[in-house]
Scaffold this active site. Structure first.
Site, PDB file in Angstrom:
ATOM      1  N   HIS A  35       0.827  -1.198   0.000  1.00  0.00           N
ATOM      2  CA  HIS A  35       0.000   0.000   0.000  1.00  0.00           C
ATOM      3  C   HIS A  35       0.862   1.248   0.000  1.00  0.00           C
ATOM      4  O   HIS A  35       1.280   1.715   1.056  1.00  0.00           O
ATOM      5  CB  HIS A  35      -0.910  -0.009   1.235  1.00  0.00           C
ATOM      6  CG  HIS A  35      -1.772  -1.232   1.327  1.00  0.00           C
ATOM      7  ND1 HIS A  35      -1.296  -2.453   1.743  1.00  0.00           N
ATOM      8  CD2 HIS A  35      -3.088  -1.425   1.037  1.00  0.00           C
ATOM      9  CE1 HIS A  35      -2.271  -3.355   1.709  1.00  0.00           C
ATOM     10  NE2 HIS A  35      -3.364  -2.767   1.288  1.00  0.00           N
ATOM     11  N   ASN A  83      -8.204  11.501   4.373  1.00  0.00           N
ATOM     12  CA  ASN A  83      -7.929  11.694   2.947  1.00  0.00           C
ATOM     13  C   ASN A  83      -9.102  11.390   2.024  1.00  0.00           C
ATOM     14  O   ASN A  83      -8.956  11.380   0.796  1.00  0.00           O
ATOM     15  CB  ASN A  83      -6.686  10.883   2.523  1.00  0.00           C
ATOM     16  CG  ASN A  83      -6.897   9.387   2.686  1.00  0.00           C
ATOM     17  OD1 ASN A  83      -8.024   8.922   2.834  1.00  0.00           O
ATOM     18  ND2 ASN A  83      -5.819   8.628   2.655  1.00  0.00           N
ATOM     19  N   HIS A 110      -4.207   3.109  -3.439  1.00  0.00           N
ATOM     20  CA  HIS A 110      -4.354   2.540  -2.103  1.00  0.00           C
ATOM     21  C   HIS A 110      -3.582   1.238  -1.913  1.00  0.00           C
ATOM     22  O   HIS A 110      -2.744   1.138  -1.026  1.00  0.00           O
ATOM     23  CB  HIS A 110      -5.834   2.296  -1.766  1.00  0.00           C
ATOM     24  CG  HIS A 110      -6.010   1.497  -0.516  1.00  0.00           C
ATOM     25  ND1 HIS A 110      -5.963   2.053   0.731  1.00  0.00           N
ATOM     26  CD2 HIS A 110      -6.189   0.163  -0.329  1.00  0.00           C
ATOM     27  CE1 HIS A 110      -6.115   1.108   1.639  1.00  0.00           C
ATOM     28  NE2 HIS A 110      -6.254  -0.054   1.033  1.00  0.00           N
ATOM     29  N   GLU A 143     -17.930  -5.069  24.296  1.00  0.00           N
ATOM     30  CA  GLU A 143     -17.096  -6.273  24.358  1.00  0.00           C
ATOM     31  C   GLU A 143     -15.861  -6.161  23.467  1.00  0.00           C
ATOM     32  O   GLU A 143     -14.746  -6.514  23.879  1.00  0.00           O
ATOM     33  CB  GLU A 143     -17.908  -7.512  23.949  1.00  0.00           C
ATOM     34  CG  GLU A 143     -19.100  -7.832  24.844  1.00  0.00           C
ATOM     35  CD  GLU A 143     -20.335  -7.014  24.501  1.00  0.00           C
ATOM     36  OE1 GLU A 143     -20.322  -6.275  23.479  1.00  0.00           O
ATOM     37  OE2 GLU A 143     -21.333  -7.102  25.249  1.00  0.00           O
ATOM     38  N   HIS A 145     -28.425 -16.460  23.864  1.00  0.00           N
ATOM     39  CA  HIS A 145     -27.409 -16.352  24.911  1.00  0.00           C
ATOM     40  C   HIS A 145     -26.716 -17.676  25.225  1.00  0.00           C
ATOM     41  O   HIS A 145     -25.757 -17.691  25.998  1.00  0.00           O
ATOM     42  CB  HIS A 145     -28.037 -15.804  26.195  1.00  0.00           C
ATOM     43  CG  HIS A 145     -28.369 -14.342  26.133  1.00  0.00           C
ATOM     44  ND1 HIS A 145     -29.167 -13.802  25.151  1.00  0.00           N
ATOM     45  CD2 HIS A 145     -28.007 -13.290  26.930  1.00  0.00           C
ATOM     46  CE1 HIS A 145     -29.291 -12.487  25.353  1.00  0.00           C
ATOM     47  NE2 HIS A 145     -28.603 -12.162  26.418  1.00  0.00           N
TER      48      HIS A 145
HETATM   49 CA   LIG Z   1      -8.511   6.807   3.773  1.00  0.00          CA
END
Ligand SMILES: [Ca+2]
Ligand SMILES: [Ca+2]
Lengths: 669, 669
Positions: free
Chosen positions: A26, A186, A262, A411, A473
């Site tokens: 990247h 960005n 990217h 959690e 549950h």
């Molecule tokens: Ca971004």
């Protein structure tokens, strides 16, 4: 070109080269964040490249882990031993020190493993809690032994993940004034422009959480503005700060500002054009101007000096506060206090029946009394999880010395924060919720396992036995995912001795997390169980010579099997298997002794079958979700009473078992 | 006392009685939300108790599912057939129609199963998306066939969960003007006061998401203010609305306003005191004043009238727009379009090698062309997941007829929204991310399975084969949790035919979700694979008479086994097992034919071993996390090349396998 401009240009071109050489990775984020990185490593952060383990360092987290080429090259430029130029050239090469996302265990100097989005920023909340807690616990008016900032780089992805929302909301509540996030704003994600799906007002959201929100309008160039914002961030001691840094992804590329930069290398032509644009030789690869390297390498001496000063201060602290200093040393070395095993409760048959969650509460409190490093809490289920600590108070902004954290109904944030607590050093985190809801936080459990965080996950309400809350549950598949995950110990203790045994093994780990599955309902104290037995993973608690079959069970089902065996004609040995993974690590002789060939073996567990056929020829397990009703009624409905289990065993031995017997009973274990 | 006051008092006392009789449950929230419930069921909502499946109804979601006593008693009062007084008295009784949390499959009239916090409100975002999409697709200037609101009740827990943050941020982006959330803002959670952990400004956060935020200062009494807020909510068509309703938990109890009333019955004395306070006979249980019942039961006729009017309108629509009406009917009946199987691509050996993610993209597009009910998207991984649809546009506020949803980096919200899309009716949702990140959304996968949502989870990048992204992104334990979960089909197709076969079975389901694990890397088109084979779960693709061993594999490992067998001396049959659960459902004769006793069976999968020992005597699997590197290098390092697999098979057959052979080779399958 100023030196600073040259430094930033070097970061950009080096990032492009690193990704191009790997032909994978990247480039966009590193190029966009180059000025931010320069300010952090070049000016702001307190660190020492040659002392990556220095306790007094600022903590840094790259939450958008996919941009790790940036972190590696900054480590190279500033002189870390773990990342040389050769390592940069081995970016994303199998077993190199520069993997595709930062891995704490692969590269010295990486605080936490990131990549799964939202985890890093949430770990950072844990790192900041740890700092304030350790400071409150050990600092003295004349000694700031713990006094560091936690810096985070993150992108749009982290801002969208729920785990980050949870952790950042809590960070605001806790007023973590030394947490500073630089958000690479960005407007681009993988799918394209953030207009596609992400148009919320991030700054306003963080203000709602109680954060200070600052903005740098041109973080491509304006290093003064970045520095000024960080100064303001440091001055604000009552709120964490997020600095929205407006950048252009892939700055310098001909495709800058698009998702095209990217996740793929720029290509040689584009890189040549970038280098020309920045006044570099378009043909030279991995080029670092001498003055740039020499400026960054100045950090080596600067860091050493900082460490030397810190150590001078620390030795005075040690002289004046010997007890505290010894404790800090012990904690950071992950050593347990002298005689810690002695506090583990043991039980005899006939002792009061208790739920393993309650037994867990007793062990946890016994250990917490003598282990100040135990710090943790529950995701708003304290009374149910039995995790309240008698020896301390809540960790709050007004009581940072407290060791009990009220995580709220968060959690996933809790799990990631726990990992951050461990990453800081000196802390053994525990976190609690219902076993079913371990699924809400599993990415954090996985990262604890992958990164080697000793982190105790206390998961109560572990089966149909929870009763009325019903199938939403009642866990079915949860123990299976933990057992399938490498480097995490899944314990399901049967009674008091085994609960103590589970904690004992969990505490003895240094870089392995443990999950404890604990009952809501009361369970009898059994004959034959022991702390020692747990450490072998599985052991025989009822031994018959030449048994008709061996029954293996875990947790509450062990007692059910003991009763079932009494109802059956014939002889049945009973094996309790509180931790399959530990059993797998035993010598083959031991495993064959406990689970011999040629004897029918039947597993009994109120959970999905998955792993049982490694050890057993038949499994009496759950094949569907549960139902809402009294625990005892649910267990009866699904066949988990001694009588029904006995019936099921008899039936199998007479039918399918008989057929299998004619072919032998080889188990894989 | 006014009739309305009496109605609200009845809700409160009845809730207390229901929980007390069950001796389990949550009285506090129902008592606190009584006035809100009265306004919704008594005045605001469009529904017909005798027509719970009416397509035109408003959708209601109880996101704080633990307060379901409230929903059940409102359904009783308004005359639903599914909840009688007897059912209220069987609250939380094993297999009753009034389980401890709302279950869509257990009680007619419940839209979605809730209880795990944050899921319901996120489902509601899906319900609201579905309404706007169906309206945009089928409404005509003169016919509003789809025109309903989605109402949600939720509490502090849902507001804290990350999944809700994700879904609500997207809801704001999508401008879901017909989504109305009533937030029971009572400052209490299980651990105590929200001051302990939850002090963010919720209203401001939702404003940041782009919501309208309203407040009702006294929602214990002020029904006019609640109604007025809902009027404003309906008027705002460009934003979802959240109404902060200030209430006192357990209103009327002597412990009102404390966490003491959250999760346990009030006790007889307190209930007597509540009844007296409200002017009721303290001794009478389950008392409903006649005028209260008669007022609520008025909803029966009112509802029937609404349905009759709707049906009149609808038959005119049907007459004028026959094609659309037929399609709506087909979609809501979950019927597939005529000849749908014909579009499934098939392949011959020698056809181009392709990644199963790409093959999936082809099938998905082929089906989407003829199935307008296919609606879904990716969590910001569209180019990687290959889920882009050629036949439609993005679903956005400006293009609600679009069928491709840009979920952003919000896996968990995506999963829960997908469940809501299915719950609305007429939609087959698909959602996509990397297989590793199914863990970010697993609670939604579980609820899809539990509630019976046909929902296609498209999970690409399914093994070490993904390469450079490294261990944070390489799945190990993920397929195991899916396989261990009831009522969900886990597919790992080996090539093009099997990818088509997986989609075929997935589409044939009505109330079972499917997970597809798909490769990043190219895979050859194999001899012997077929769509038909997939429907049996496992089948022999290379058949040898009296083989030395049978190799079972899934996905990319099937081709590796075919090659490995060629390198080995001896005869090896090869079984492809794209879906273990379907295989388990085959007749025993078929299973024994594919996996006979006495033949050594070896499983090969680049994942954790867990379930394999049910089918195999030995498993060549992953025992650790992966590493970052080229996919082929990672696979080589961990032994997943034909040569290394062959070596491993030979070694096992000569050693451990030999020993086992002497004891027979019984597999449990
Ligand atoms: Ca971004
Ligand atoms: Ca509440």
């Amino acid at each position: 070109m100023s030196l600073e401009s040259k430094q930033i240009a070097t970061i950009r071109t080096l990032a492009a080269d690193v990704v191009q050489k790997a032909n994978s990775g990247h480039p966009g984020a590193p190029m966009g964040m180059a000025a931010m990185a320069h300010v952090l490593w070049g000016e702001v952060m307190k660190y020492s490249p040659k002392n990556p383990d220095w306790m007094g360092k600022d903590r840094f987290v790259l939450s958008n882990g996919h941009s790790c080429a940036l972190q590696y090259l900054m480590m190279y430029l500033t002189g870390y031993d773990s990342v040389g130029m050769d390592d940069l050239k081995k970016f994303r090469v199998c077993r190199s020190r520069t993997p595709g996302h930062p891995e704490r265990h692969a590269t010295k100097g990486i605080e936490v493993s990131t990549g799964p989005l939202g985890q890093g920023i949430s770990n950072a909340v844990g790192l900041a809690i740890a700092e304030s807690h350790m400071a409150a616990t050990y600092n003295k008016p004349d000694f700031k032994v713990f006094n560091n900032f936690t810096y985070v780089l993150c992108g749009d992805g982290c801002m969208q993940e729920g785990v980050a929302s949870e952790a950042c909301s809590l960070a605001g509540h806790l007023k973590l004034g030394k947490l500073i996030v630089l958000y690479d704003d960005n407007n681009i994600t993988i799918d394209g422009d953030t207009d596609l799906s992400f148009t919320e007002d991030v700054g306003k959201r963080f203000e709602a959480y109680g954060w200070q929100v600052l903005e740098v309008k041109d973080a491509n160039h304006d290093t003064e503005a970045i520095k000024a914002a960080i100064v303001l961030a440091k001055q604000e001691t009552e709120k964490p700060t997020i600095i929205k840094c407006k950048t252009v992804i892939g700055f310098g590329s001909s495709k800058e500002g698009t998702h095209g930069v990217h996740g793929a290398p720029l290509g040689e032509d584009d890189i040549a054009q970038v280098k020309e644009k920045f006044g570099f030789d378009s043909k030279q690869k991995f080029f670092v101007p001498e003055e740039v390297l020499s400026a960054y390498r100045g950090k080596i001496d600067e860091g050493k000096k900082m460490v030397a000063e810190y150590e001078k201060m620390y030795s005075k602290y040690e002289a004046k506060y010997a007890k505290e200093a010894a404790e800090i040393k012990r904690r950071f070395a992950q050593k347990l206090p002298e005689g810690w095993e002695d506090v583990l409760p043991t039980y005899k048959p006939g002792d009061k029946a208790l739920a393993t969650r309650s037994l867990s509460g007793k062990v946890l409190n016994a250990l917490a009394n003598i282990m100040p490093e135990l710090v943790g809490g529950s995701a708003d289920l304290t009374p149910s999880n039995k995790t309240a600590l008698g020896c301390t108070v809540d960790y709050q902004s007004t009581s940072p010395q407290g060791r009990y954290i009220r995580f709220g109904v968060r959690e996933h944030g809790m799990g990631a924060i726990g990992n951050g607590l461990h990453a800081y050093g000196g802390i053994v985190p525990f976190t609690a919720t219902f076993l079913t809801f371990i699924e809400y936080m599993f990415p954090a459990v996985r990262l604890a396992a992958l990164s080697g965080h000793k982190h105790i996950f206390i998961m109560t309400h572990d089966s149909l036995g929870i009763g009325e809350d019903g199938p939403t549950h009642q866990p079915i598949e949860q123990v299976n995912i933990v057992r399938a995950t490498p480097n995490v110990l899944m314990f399901r203790p049967a009674d008091g001795n085994e609960t103590s045994g589970a904690y004992k093994v969990a505490m003895e780990q240094e870089d392995t997390p443990s999950v404890l599955a604990l009952s809501r309902q009361n369970l009898p104290q059994l004959a034959g169980t022991s702390i020692e037995g747990v450490s072998k993973g599985a052991y025989t608690i009822v031994e018959e010579k030449d048994p008709d079959a061996i029954l293996i069970a875990t947790g509450s089902e062990v007692a059910l099997c003991v009763e079932a065996a009494k109802l059956l004609e014939g002889k049945f040995s009973i094996v309790s298997m509180p931790c399959a993974k530990l059993f797998d690590e035993q010598p083959i002789e031991y495993r064959r002794k406990v689970l011999p060939f040629k004897t029918p073996i039947i597993a009994v567990e109120m959970a999905a079958a998955s792993g049982w056929y490694k050890y057993a020829n038949h499994a009496i397990v759950m094949r569907t979700f549960g139902v809402s009703g009294k625990g005892s009624h649910c267990m009866d409905y699904f066949g988990f009473t001694p009588k029904k289990i006995a019936g099921s065993i008899k039936e199998w031995l007479g039918n399918a078992g008989k057929e299998m017997k004619s072919h032998g009973f080889a188990v894989a274990a």
